[in-house]
Enzyme design. Structure first.
Site, PDB file in Angstrom:
ATOM      1  NE  ARG A  52      -2.400  -0.616   3.559  1.00  8.62           N
ATOM      2  CZ  ARG A  52      -2.975   0.223   4.409  1.00  8.62           C
ATOM      3  NH1 ARG A  52      -4.101   0.823   4.090  1.00  8.62           N
ATOM      4  NH2 ARG A  52      -2.421   0.467   5.577  1.00  8.62           N
ATOM      5  CE  LYS A  81       2.602  -7.006   5.625  1.00  6.64           C
ATOM      6  NZ  LYS A  81       2.410  -5.593   5.322  1.00  6.64           N
ATOM      7  NE  ARG A 121       3.125   0.149  11.201  1.00  8.51           N
ATOM      8  CZ  ARG A 121       4.109   0.497  10.400  1.00  8.51           C
ATOM      9  NH1 ARG A 121       5.205   0.992  10.910  1.00  8.51           N
ATOM     10  NH2 ARG A 121       4.015   0.340   9.104  1.00  8.51           N
TER      11      ARG A 121
HETATM   12  P1  ATP Z   1       0.098  -0.705   7.636  1.00  2.29           P
HETATM   13  O1  ATP Z   1      -0.713  -1.396   6.593  1.00  2.29           O
HETATM   14  O2  ATP Z   1      -0.625  -0.586   8.909  1.00  2.29           O
HETATM   15  O3  ATP Z   1       0.720   0.585   7.210  1.00  2.29           O
HETATM   16  P2  ATP Z   1       2.508  -2.077   7.023  1.00  2.29           P
HETATM   17  O4  ATP Z   1       3.711  -1.422   7.572  1.00  2.29           O
HETATM   18  O5  ATP Z   1       2.487  -3.566   7.003  1.00  2.29           O
HETATM   19  O6  ATP Z   1       1.271  -1.660   7.879  1.00  2.29           O
HETATM   20  P3  ATP Z   1       1.841  -2.090   4.248  1.00  2.29           P
HETATM   21  O7  ATP Z   1       1.799  -0.968   3.279  1.00  2.29           O
HETATM   22  O8  ATP Z   1       0.585  -2.855   4.499  1.00  2.29           O
HETATM   23  O9  ATP Z   1       2.392  -1.497   5.591  1.00  2.29           O
HETATM   24  O10 ATP Z   1       2.908  -3.181   3.754  1.00  2.29           O
HETATM   25  C1  ATP Z   1       4.130  -2.816   3.159  1.00  2.29           C
HETATM   26  C2  ATP Z   1       5.227  -3.112   4.166  1.00  2.29           C
HETATM   27  O11 ATP Z   1       5.347  -4.503   4.350  1.00  2.29           O
HETATM   28  C3  ATP Z   1       6.612  -2.661   3.721  1.00  2.29           C
HETATM   29  O12 ATP Z   1       6.839  -1.322   4.038  1.00  2.29           O
HETATM   30  C4  ATP Z   1       7.516  -3.602   4.524  1.00  2.29           C
HETATM   31  O13 ATP Z   1       7.730  -3.136   5.817  1.00  2.29           O
HETATM   32  C5  ATP Z   1       6.677  -4.868   4.650  1.00  2.29           C
HETATM   33  N1  ATP Z   1       7.094  -5.906   3.687  1.00  2.29           N
HETATM   34  C6  ATP Z   1       7.591  -5.794   2.430  1.00  2.29           C
HETATM   35  N2  ATP Z   1       7.814  -6.996   1.885  1.00  2.29           N
HETATM   36  C7  ATP Z   1       7.450  -7.907   2.822  1.00  2.29           C
HETATM   37  C8  ATP Z   1       7.438  -9.315   2.858  1.00  2.29           C
HETATM   38  N3  ATP Z   1       7.807 -10.071   1.819  1.00  2.29           N
HETATM   39  N4  ATP Z   1       7.009  -9.897   4.009  1.00  2.29           N
HETATM   40  C9  ATP Z   1       6.601  -9.185   5.070  1.00  2.29           C
HETATM   41  N5  ATP Z   1       6.585  -7.845   5.088  1.00  2.29           N
HETATM   42  C10 ATP Z   1       6.991  -7.208   3.973  1.00  2.29           C
HETATM   43  C1  BTN Z   2       0.819  -4.901   1.874  1.00  4.37           C
HETATM   44  O1  BTN Z   2       0.970  -5.553   2.915  1.00  4.37           O
HETATM   45  O2  BTN Z   2       1.053  -3.699   1.780  1.00  4.37           O
HETATM   46  C2  BTN Z   2       0.284  -5.585   0.667  1.00  4.37           C
HETATM   47  C3  BTN Z   2       1.292  -6.446  -0.031  1.00  4.37           C
HETATM   48  C4  BTN Z   2       0.674  -7.128  -1.244  1.00  4.37           C
HETATM   49  C5  BTN Z   2       1.679  -7.902  -2.030  1.00  4.37           C
HETATM   50  C6  BTN Z   2       1.044  -8.647  -3.156  1.00  4.37           C
HETATM   51  S1  BTN Z   2       2.143  -9.789  -3.933  1.00  4.37           S
HETATM   52  C7  BTN Z   2       0.991 -10.058  -5.203  1.00  4.37           C
HETATM   53  C8  BTN Z   2       0.419  -8.695  -5.557  1.00  4.37           C
HETATM   54  N1  BTN Z   2       1.296  -7.999  -6.469  1.00  4.37           N
HETATM   55  C9  BTN Z   2       1.813  -6.894  -5.942  1.00  4.37           C
HETATM   56  O3  BTN Z   2       2.598  -6.121  -6.521  1.00  4.37           O
HETATM   57  N2  BTN Z   2       1.375  -6.743  -4.674  1.00  4.37           N
HETATM   58  C10 BTN Z   2       0.477  -7.805  -4.297  1.00  4.37           C
END
Ligand code: ATP
Ligand code: BTN
Length: 320
Positions: free
Chosen positions: A116, A181, A315
């Site tokens: 996101r 996560k 968070r």
């Molecule tokens: P929130 O959605 O509350 O902002 P979030 O920090 O998980 O929480 P997202 O935008 O949902 O934010 O997810 C993207 C984030 O996930 C990245 O900034 C990184 O910290 C984490 N991330 C990226 N790749 C992976 C992965 N393969 N496995 C777990 N976490 C990952």
């Molecule tokens: C998040 O936690 O912010 C969402 C992560 C979503 C990752 C998946 S992997 C398959 C699909 N293709 C992308 O580029 N993002 C989603």
């Protein structure tokens, strides 16, 4: 390339001569293919003089035929790719080109996996699941209420079925296991949500990843880390697709209201002190749950407030 990986998948040593004979190519061509595996796909190989080559880590390859059969049974098409920028971006391009939903895009690797708010989703090759389901939605915005939360329930159910018992959901789009996560969901829309639109539901699940090739700035885990076994990614595609089909049908029939209590029961941060970032503001409060539309209910200074929208980020207060 995939045939070479198929042979190496057994984790044993194979000589250059043997690989050349199996593939019908010269030893120097084998060497070039192996270099591509290492450089383009980042797959690590052991090279031992006199014994040959073997994968540094065992892998589970995606089997297109079995996944096609599973998805077709559910009425969904499949586009499977070795690598793409992002399975969500590919699904959006396919919709634009007129491909009819529902269909799934699966890739072995993503070069620009996205989360996101423009964040990066770390997507190394041949280890995890990068899965996007494209759907047509008609019937107005009500059909979208709580949809990403329901997808979270489907992912969580699939993870539990393959052995990650301690998994739960975090509002709005994450799946956690043991406080880390393990999976994320990114939904993107095209068209008019008030009338007819398409939604692409992108799901990233860390499956066999035990070390990340890029920095992940928060605690993460994978199915393999949680279960200590190499996971068959084809089995996960099967289980996940069935879970999604089940939960999407329930969501279409009952709306989010019918699934709300199930989501609440797996909400890992229930009653926790959290900090919600709205972009411009930080709001501190206690997580009370979600409402009938899937909006977050937060207790702020003794009053209940509801929040929804794609830019919100939650968070734990201790971590923020
Ligand atoms: P929130 O959605 O509350 O902002 P979030 O920090 O998980 O929480 P997202 O935008 O949902 O934010 O997810 C993207 C984030 O996930 C990245 O900034 C990184 O910290 C984490 N991330 C990226 N790749 C992976 C992965 N393969 N496995 C777990 N976490 C990952
Ligand atoms: C998040 O936690 O912010 C969402 C992560 C979503 C990752 C998946 S992997 C398959 C699909 N293709 C992308 O580029 N993002 C989603």
């Amino acid at each position: 390339m995939n045939r070479l990986l198929e042979i190496l998948q057994d984790g044993r040593f194979h000589s250059g001569q043997e690989l050349g004979a199996l593939l019908g190519i010269s030893r120097s061509a084998v060497w070039k293919h192996l270099q591509r595996l290492e450089l383009a796909l980042g797959i690590q190989l052991y090279k031992v003089p006199g014994r040959g080559y073997r994968l540094a880590e065992s892998i589970s390859l995606l089997d297109i035929e079995s996944s096609t059969a599973v998805l077709n049974q559910l009425g969904w098409g499949l586009k499977a790719m070795d690598s793409t920028d992002s399975t969500n971006a590919e699904a959006l391009r396919m919709l634009l080109a007129g491909v009819r939903a529902p269909f799934v895009v699966l890739a072995d690797a993503q070069s620009s996996g996205r989360g996101r708010r423009g964040r990066t989703w770390v997507s190394p090759p041949a280890q995890n699941l990068y899965y996007t389901l494209a759907l047509t939605i008609s019937g107005g915005p009500q059909r979208l209420a709580g949809l990403s939360l329901v997808v979270g329930l489907a992912v969580m159910e699939a993870l539990r079925k393959i052995g990650v018992e301690q998994s739960g959901v975090k509002w709005p789009n994450d799946i956690y296991a043991n406080g880390k996560k393990i999976a994320g969901i990114l939904m993107e829309l095209t068209g008019d949500p008030a009338d007819l639109c398409h939604v692409v539901i992108g799901i990233g699940i860390n499956v066999n990843m035990t070390a990340s090739p890029g920095e992940i700035e928060q605690a993460w885990t994978s199915v393999r880390n949680e279960t200590s076994v190499l996971v068959d990614r084809n089995e996960l595609v099967r289980v996940l697709s069935h879970s999604l089909h089940h939960y999407l049908r329930r969501h279409a029939e009952e709306g989010f209201v019918g699934l709300r209590s199930e989501w609440e029961a797996s909400n890992i941060w229930h009653a926790q002190h959290c900090c919600l970032s709205t972009g411009s503001q930080q709001v501190k409060g206690v997580v009370l749950g979600v409402d009938n539309q899937g909006a977050l209910r937060l207790g702020v200074d003794g009053h209940e407030k509801c929040f929804s929208g794609g830019e919100l980020s939650l968070r734990l207060e201790d971590d923020s």
